[in-house]
Design a protein around this motif. Structure first.
Motif, PDB file in Angstrom:
ATOM      1  N   GLY A 140      59.043  22.965  65.197  1.00  0.00           N
ATOM      2  CA  GLY A 140      58.696  23.820  64.061  1.00  0.00           C
ATOM      3  C   GLY A 140      58.714  25.293  64.423  1.00  0.00           C
ATOM      4  N   VAL A 141      58.157  25.612  65.586  1.00  0.00           N
ATOM      5  CA  VAL A 141      58.162  27.003  66.054  1.00  0.00           C
ATOM      6  C   VAL A 141      59.597  27.465  66.297  1.00  0.00           C
ATOM      7  CG1 VAL A 141      57.458  28.538  67.944  1.00  0.00           C
ATOM      8  CG2 VAL A 141      55.836  26.851  67.032  1.00  0.00           C
ATOM      9  N   ALA A 142      60.413  26.609  66.899  1.00  0.00           N
ATOM     10  CA  ALA A 142      61.817  26.947  67.164  1.00  0.00           C
ATOM     11  C   ALA A 142      62.576  27.143  65.857  1.00  0.00           C
ATOM     12  CB  ALA A 142      62.474  25.862  68.007  1.00  0.00           C
ATOM     13  N   TYR A 143      62.241  26.362  64.846  1.00  0.00           N
ATOM     14  CA  TYR A 143      62.878  26.493  63.527  1.00  0.00           C
ATOM     15  C   TYR A 143      62.601  27.876  62.945  1.00  0.00           C
ATOM     16  CZ  TYR A 143      64.327  25.132  58.803  1.00  0.00           C
ATOM     17  OH  TYR A 143      64.971  25.056  57.591  1.00  0.00           O
ATOM     18  N   VAL A 144      61.348  28.285  62.996  1.00  0.00           N
ATOM     19  CA  VAL A 144      60.977  29.609  62.479  1.00  0.00           C
ATOM     20  C   VAL A 144      61.668  30.703  63.291  1.00  0.00           C
ATOM     21  CG1 VAL A 144      59.062  31.232  62.150  1.00  0.00           C
ATOM     22  CG2 VAL A 144      58.787  28.814  61.515  1.00  0.00           C
ATOM     23  N   ASP A 145      61.681  30.554  64.609  1.00  0.00           N
ATOM     24  CA  ASP A 145      62.331  31.533  65.470  1.00  0.00           C
ATOM     25  C   ASP A 145      63.830  31.628  65.156  1.00  0.00           C
ATOM     26  OD1 ASP A 145      62.136  33.372  67.799  1.00  0.00           O
ATOM     27  OD2 ASP A 145      63.535  31.932  68.678  1.00  0.00           O
ATOM     28  N   PHE A 146      64.460  30.483  64.911  1.00  0.00           N
ATOM     29  CA  PHE A 146      65.873  30.476  64.545  1.00  0.00           C
ATOM     30  C   PHE A 146      66.085  31.269  63.259  1.00  0.00           C
ATOM     31  CE2 PHE A 146      69.384  28.837  62.069  1.00  0.00           C
ATOM     32  CZ  PHE A 146      70.436  28.850  62.976  1.00  0.00           C
ATOM     33  N   ALA A 147      65.247  31.026  62.265  1.00  0.00           N
ATOM     34  CA  ALA A 147      65.392  31.727  60.983  1.00  0.00           C
ATOM     35  C   ALA A 147      65.293  33.234  61.155  1.00  0.00           C
ATOM     36  CB  ALA A 147      64.328  31.237  60.004  1.00  0.00           C
ATOM     37  N   VAL A 148      64.375  33.670  62.028  1.00  0.00           N
ATOM     38  CA  VAL A 148      64.156  35.105  62.224  1.00  0.00           C
ATOM     39  C   VAL A 148      65.275  35.731  63.052  1.00  0.00           C
ATOM     40  CG1 VAL A 148      62.588  36.799  63.264  1.00  0.00           C
ATOM     41  CG2 VAL A 148      61.665  34.883  61.940  1.00  0.00           C
ATOM     42  N   THR A 149      65.714  35.040  64.091  1.00  0.00           N
ATOM     43  CA  THR A 149      66.715  35.622  64.997  1.00  0.00           C
ATOM     44  C   THR A 149      68.154  35.370  64.551  1.00  0.00           C
ATOM     45  OG1 THR A 149      66.636  33.672  66.430  1.00  0.00           O
ATOM     46  CG2 THR A 149      65.192  35.509  66.998  1.00  0.00           C
ATOM     47  N   HIS A 150      68.356  34.449  63.628  1.00  0.00           N
ATOM     48  CA  HIS A 150      69.695  34.146  63.097  1.00  0.00           C
ATOM     49  C   HIS A 150      69.653  34.188  61.573  1.00  0.00           C
ATOM     50  CE1 HIS A 150      69.750  32.329  67.142  1.00  0.00           C
ATOM     51  NE2 HIS A 150      71.017  32.675  67.145  1.00  0.00           N
ATOM     52  N   ARG A 151      69.128  35.284  61.072  1.00  0.00           N
ATOM     53  CA  ARG A 151      68.860  35.388  59.635  1.00  0.00           C
ATOM     54  C   ARG A 151      70.113  35.199  58.783  1.00  0.00           C
ATOM     55  NH1 ARG A 151      64.822  39.575  56.739  1.00  0.00           N
ATOM     56  NH2 ARG A 151      65.137  38.816  54.625  1.00  0.00           N
ATOM     57  N   ALA A 152      71.237  35.738  59.204  1.00  0.00           N
ATOM     58  CA  ALA A 152      72.457  35.619  58.407  1.00  0.00           C
ATOM     59  C   ALA A 152      72.852  34.158  58.240  1.00  0.00           C
ATOM     60  CB  ALA A 152      73.598  36.412  59.044  1.00  0.00           C
ATOM     61  N   TYR A 153      72.806  33.406  59.320  1.00  0.00           N
ATOM     62  CA  TYR A 153      73.108  31.973  59.225  1.00  0.00           C
ATOM     63  C   TYR A 153      72.112  31.287  58.290  1.00  0.00           C
ATOM     64  CZ  TYR A 153      76.282  32.273  63.233  1.00  0.00           C
ATOM     65  OH  TYR A 153      77.328  32.574  64.065  1.00  0.00           O
ATOM     66  N   PHE A 154      70.831  31.564  58.508  1.00  0.00           N
ATOM     67  CA  PHE A 154      69.768  30.927  57.738  1.00  0.00           C
ATOM     68  C   PHE A 154      69.933  31.193  56.245  1.00  0.00           C
ATOM     69  CE2 PHE A 154      65.298  30.476  56.310  1.00  0.00           C
ATOM     70  CZ  PHE A 154      65.001  29.240  56.858  1.00  0.00           C
ATOM     71  N   GLU A 155      70.313  32.412  55.891  1.00  0.00           N
ATOM     72  CA  GLU A 155      70.453  32.766  54.480  1.00  0.00           C
ATOM     73  C   GLU A 155      71.653  32.075  53.834  1.00  0.00           C
ATOM     74  OE1 GLU A 155      70.249  36.922  53.686  1.00  0.00           O
ATOM     75  OE2 GLU A 155      68.259  37.123  54.564  1.00  0.00           O
TER      76      GLU A 155
END
Length: 198
Positions: free
Chosen positions: A85-100
């Protein structure tokens, strides 16, 4: 980078995807244009269409890559659901373009085989943490539990990216996510009654 040089080195597709990530971070996925992307990558206007067909094709490739990166991130946490879960949030923050892009299926071809396979790998990585967390065997409903875990992590990540969380959560997304995601779920059990007065 010239188009000829990019083709020669075989990295034009990679250069276009990298330029797309930068553009999405600046203007968002909806405002992305292939013409601007070509300008950013230093290639002809026809180059993005040659590789991806259209904007949806480009975003499909980006979504597939994003889900693959997310799957690798979650897999690296092992079967630890909190760390996933923490890694998921970190991914969203550090790879925002992909996440969006990944979670806006109206922008790309969600039925693309590469997207489906990569999304499946990411889901399987999260599900393994849910299964490992259960005591006494498999969880009663792993699909429901996986959906609940994903919803909590995704909701937190989305609120963080939107700047909608209260200031008291701090400015470190990993620490804030860990504090929130480690809380036990609320129950409908009423609190115990206080002892009778003497």
């Amino acid at each position: 980078m010239t188009e000829t040089r990019a083709y020669h080195h075989g990295d034009l597709r990679r250069a276009l995807l990298a330029a797309a990530v930068v553009a999405i971070e600046e203007v968002g996925p909806a405002a992305l244009s292939l013409r601007d992307l070509a300008r950013r990558a230093g290639v002809s206007h026809a180059a993005p269409a040659h590789h991806f067909g259209d904007k949806a094709g480009l975003l499909t490739a980006l979504a597939a890559e994003g889900f693959d990166r997310l799957a690798q991130t979650l897999t690296a946490t092992g079967d630890d659901l909190l760390e996933a879960g923490v890694a998921y949030v970190d991914f969203a923050v550090t790879h925002r373009a992909y996440f969006e892009v990944m979670f806006r299926p109206e922008l790309y071809r969600a039925d693309d085989a590469e997207v489906i396979a990569a999304r499946g790998r990411a889901s399987a990585a999260l599900r393994s943490g849910v299964v490992a967390l259960s005591t006494g065997g498999a969880p009663a409903d792993p699909d429901r539990d996986s959906l609940a875990a994903w919803s909590i992590a995704h909701g937190f990540a989305t609120l963080w990216l939107a700047g909608a969380l209260p200031a008291r959560v701090g400015d470190n997304p990993r620490e804030a996510a860990r504090a929130v995601l480690s809380r036990p779920p609320p129950t409908n059990t009423p609190p115990p009654s206080p002892p009778p007065a003497r």
